[in-house]
Write a protein that holds these residues in place. Structure first.
Motif, PDB file in Angstrom:
ATOM      1  N   ALA A 130       0.850  -1.143  -0.108  1.00 15.28           N
ATOM      2  CA  ALA A 130       0.097   0.075   0.025  1.00 15.28           C
ATOM      3  C   ALA A 130       0.767   1.156  -0.074  1.00 15.28           C
ATOM      4  O   ALA A 130       1.986   1.297   0.772  1.00 15.28           O
ATOM      5  N   ARG A 131       0.446   2.213  -0.612  1.00 12.23           N
ATOM      6  CA  ARG A 131       1.165   3.376  -0.905  1.00 12.23           C
ATOM      7  C   ARG A 131       0.123   4.664  -1.454  1.00 12.23           C
ATOM      8  O   ARG A 131      -0.896   4.175  -1.743  1.00 12.23           O
ATOM      9  N   PHE A 132       0.834   5.529  -1.453  1.00 17.05           N
ATOM     10  CA  PHE A 132      -0.108   6.874  -2.118  1.00 17.05           C
ATOM     11  C   PHE A 132       0.717   7.249  -3.180  1.00 17.05           C
ATOM     12  O   PHE A 132       2.037   7.218  -3.173  1.00 17.05           O
ATOM     13  N   LEU A 133       0.014   7.847  -4.351  1.00 11.55           N
ATOM     14  CA  LEU A 133       0.789   8.331  -5.591  1.00 11.55           C
ATOM     15  C   LEU A 133       0.437   9.731  -5.729  1.00 11.55           C
ATOM     16  O   LEU A 133      -0.894  10.232  -5.566  1.00 11.55           O
TER      17      LEU A 133
ATOM     18  N   ILE B 211      -2.052   0.304 -11.079  1.00 11.98           N
ATOM     19  CA  ILE B 211      -0.805  -0.305 -10.167  1.00 11.98           C
ATOM     20  C   ILE B 211      -1.037  -1.793 -10.521  1.00 11.98           C
ATOM     21  O   ILE B 211      -2.107  -2.447 -10.495  1.00 11.98           O
ATOM     22  N   ASN B 212       0.171  -2.252 -11.054  1.00 12.61           N
ATOM     23  CA  ASN B 212       0.349  -3.702 -11.219  1.00 12.61           C
ATOM     24  C   ASN B 212       1.503  -4.381 -10.573  1.00 12.61           C
ATOM     25  O   ASN B 212       2.353  -3.710 -10.490  1.00 12.61           O
TER      26      ASN B 212
ATOM     27  N   ASP C 246       8.136  -6.646  -8.256  1.00 11.28           N
ATOM     28  CA  ASP C 246       8.273  -5.204  -8.766  1.00 11.28           C
ATOM     29  C   ASP C 246       6.783  -4.738  -8.907  1.00 11.28           C
ATOM     30  O   ASP C 246       5.776  -5.449  -9.178  1.00 11.28           O
ATOM     31  N   VAL C 247       6.554  -3.349  -8.763  1.00  9.37           N
ATOM     32  CA  VAL C 247       5.413  -2.620  -8.975  1.00  9.37           C
ATOM     33  C   VAL C 247       5.334  -1.685 -10.080  1.00  9.37           C
ATOM     34  O   VAL C 247       6.634  -0.951 -10.139  1.00  9.37           O
ATOM     35  N   GLN C 248       4.416  -1.616 -10.800  1.00 13.20           N
ATOM     36  CA  GLN C 248       4.566  -0.691 -12.028  1.00 13.20           C
ATOM     37  C   GLN C 248       3.219   0.254 -11.948  1.00 13.20           C
ATOM     38  O   GLN C 248       1.995  -0.257 -11.612  1.00 13.20           O
ATOM     39  N   VAL C 249       3.550   1.340 -12.153  1.00 15.08           N
ATOM     40  CA  VAL C 249       2.614   2.691 -12.077  1.00 15.08           C
ATOM     41  C   VAL C 249       2.275   3.128 -13.341  1.00 15.08           C
ATOM     42  O   VAL C 249       3.262   3.435 -13.978  1.00 15.08           O
TER      43      VAL C 249
ATOM     44  N   GLY D  48      -2.061   7.652 -17.423  1.00 19.57           N
ATOM     45  CA  GLY D  48      -1.987   8.306 -18.564  1.00 19.57           C
ATOM     46  C   GLY D  48      -0.983   7.660 -19.651  1.00 19.57           C
ATOM     47  O   GLY D  48      -0.677   6.386 -19.656  1.00 19.57           O
ATOM     48  N   ALA D  49      -0.028   8.538 -20.079  1.00 22.87           N
ATOM     49  CA  ALA D  49       0.951   7.897 -20.975  1.00 22.87           C
ATOM     50  C   ALA D  49       2.401   7.703 -20.162  1.00 22.87           C
ATOM     51  O   ALA D  49       3.408   7.105 -20.669  1.00 22.87           O
ATOM     52  N   SER D  50       2.378   7.724 -18.964  1.00 22.44           N
ATOM     53  CA  SER D  50       3.440   7.710 -18.182  1.00 22.44           C
ATOM     54  C   SER D  50       3.346   6.465 -17.183  1.00 22.44           C
ATOM     55  O   SER D  50       2.255   5.976 -16.768  1.00 22.44           O
ATOM     56  N   LYS D  51       4.732   5.896 -17.313  1.00 23.63           N
ATOM     57  CA  LYS D  51       4.720   4.556 -16.702  1.00 23.63           C
ATOM     58  C   LYS D  51       6.149   4.620 -15.771  1.00 23.63           C
ATOM     59  O   LYS D  51       7.150   5.300 -16.285  1.00 23.63           O
ATOM     60  N   ARG D  52       6.003   4.253 -14.425  1.00 21.00           N
ATOM     61  CA  ARG D  52       7.259   3.958 -13.812  1.00 21.00           C
ATOM     62  C   ARG D  52       7.252   2.614 -13.096  1.00 21.00           C
ATOM     63  O   ARG D  52       6.177   2.240 -12.697  1.00 21.00           O
ATOM     64  N   ARG D  53       8.463   2.016 -13.280  1.00 18.03           N
ATOM     65  CA  ARG D  53       8.475   0.529 -12.619  1.00 18.03           C
ATOM     66  C   ARG D  53       9.337   0.802 -11.216  1.00 18.03           C
ATOM     67  O   ARG D  53      10.362   1.460 -11.157  1.00 18.03           O
ATOM     68  N   ILE D  54       8.826   0.272 -10.099  1.00 16.03           N
ATOM     69  CA  ILE D  54       9.576   0.244  -8.990  1.00 16.03           C
ATOM     70  C   ILE D  54      10.074  -1.270  -8.686  1.00 16.03           C
ATOM     71  O   ILE D  54       9.209  -1.971  -8.404  1.00 16.03           O
ATOM     72  N   LYS D  55      11.228  -1.392  -9.027  1.00 16.00           N
ATOM     73  CA  LYS D  55      11.971  -2.724  -8.901  1.00 16.00           C
ATOM     74  C   LYS D  55      12.267  -3.164  -7.430  1.00 16.00           C
ATOM     75  O   LYS D  55      12.539  -2.177  -6.682  1.00 16.00           O
ATOM     76  N   PHE D  56      12.226  -4.579  -7.271  1.00 17.58           N
ATOM     77  CA  PHE D  56      12.439  -5.016  -6.056  1.00 17.58           C
ATOM     78  C   PHE D  56      13.731  -4.426  -5.380  1.00 17.58           C
ATOM     79  O   PHE D  56      13.711  -4.125  -4.175  1.00 17.58           O
ATOM     80  N   ASP D  57      14.720  -4.786  -6.342  1.00 12.97           N
ATOM     81  CA  ASP D  57      16.159  -4.079  -5.807  1.00 12.97           C
ATOM     82  C   ASP D  57      16.261  -2.598  -5.413  1.00 12.97           C
ATOM     83  O   ASP D  57      17.193  -2.388  -4.774  1.00 12.97           O
ATOM     84  N   ASP D  58      15.317  -1.848  -5.981  1.00 14.92           N
ATOM     85  CA  ASP D  58      15.434  -0.482  -5.566  1.00 14.92           C
ATOM     86  C   ASP D  58      14.661  -0.062  -4.587  1.00 14.92           C
ATOM     87  O   ASP D  58      14.878   0.988  -3.848  1.00 14.92           O
ATOM     88  N   GLY D  59      13.804  -1.062  -3.971  1.00  8.97           N
ATOM     89  CA  GLY D  59      12.704  -0.547  -2.901  1.00  8.97           C
ATOM     90  C   GLY D  59      13.528  -1.017  -1.495  1.00  8.97           C
ATOM     91  O   GLY D  59      14.390  -1.587  -1.463  1.00  8.97           O
TER      92      GLY D  59
END
Length: 88
Positions: free
Chosen positions: A9-12, A25-26, A63-66, A69-80
């Motif tokens: 869970a988070r906020f965007l 969110i995937n 990994d979590v992908q946000v 619109g046309a914007s995508k960001r991936r939060i990778k396991f190793d980054d978090g």
């Protein structure tokens, strides 16, 4: 013994600090790009929550992908932040 369900869970927010409503969110297995394990959308406060019960053989690394619109960001396991598992 059944594996416990995991919750993420988070906020965007945008750059101005305003909540982003309706972003997708995937949740993916670490480094996977196909077959989302779970998905949700952000609410009017920008909040999202995903619950997932790991299948047998899953590593517990995700990994979590946000997408907004046309914007995508991936939060990778190793980054978090990485959490250790707990027996309860």
């Amino acid at each position: 013994m059944a594996k416990p369900s995991l919750s993420f869970a988070r906020f965007l927010y945008d750059d101005a600090g305003d909540a982003i409503n309706g972003a997708t969110i995937n949740l993916y297995t670490k480094n996977a790009t196909t077959t989302s394990l779970a998905n949700t959308t952000t609410d009017s406060n920008g909040k999202w929550t995903i619950s997932h019960t790991p299948a047998s053989g899953e590593t517990g690394e995700y990994d979590v992908q946000v997408t907004s619109g046309a914007s995508k960001r991936r939060i990778k396991f190793d980054d978090g932040v990485q959490l250790a598992s707990l027996d309860t």
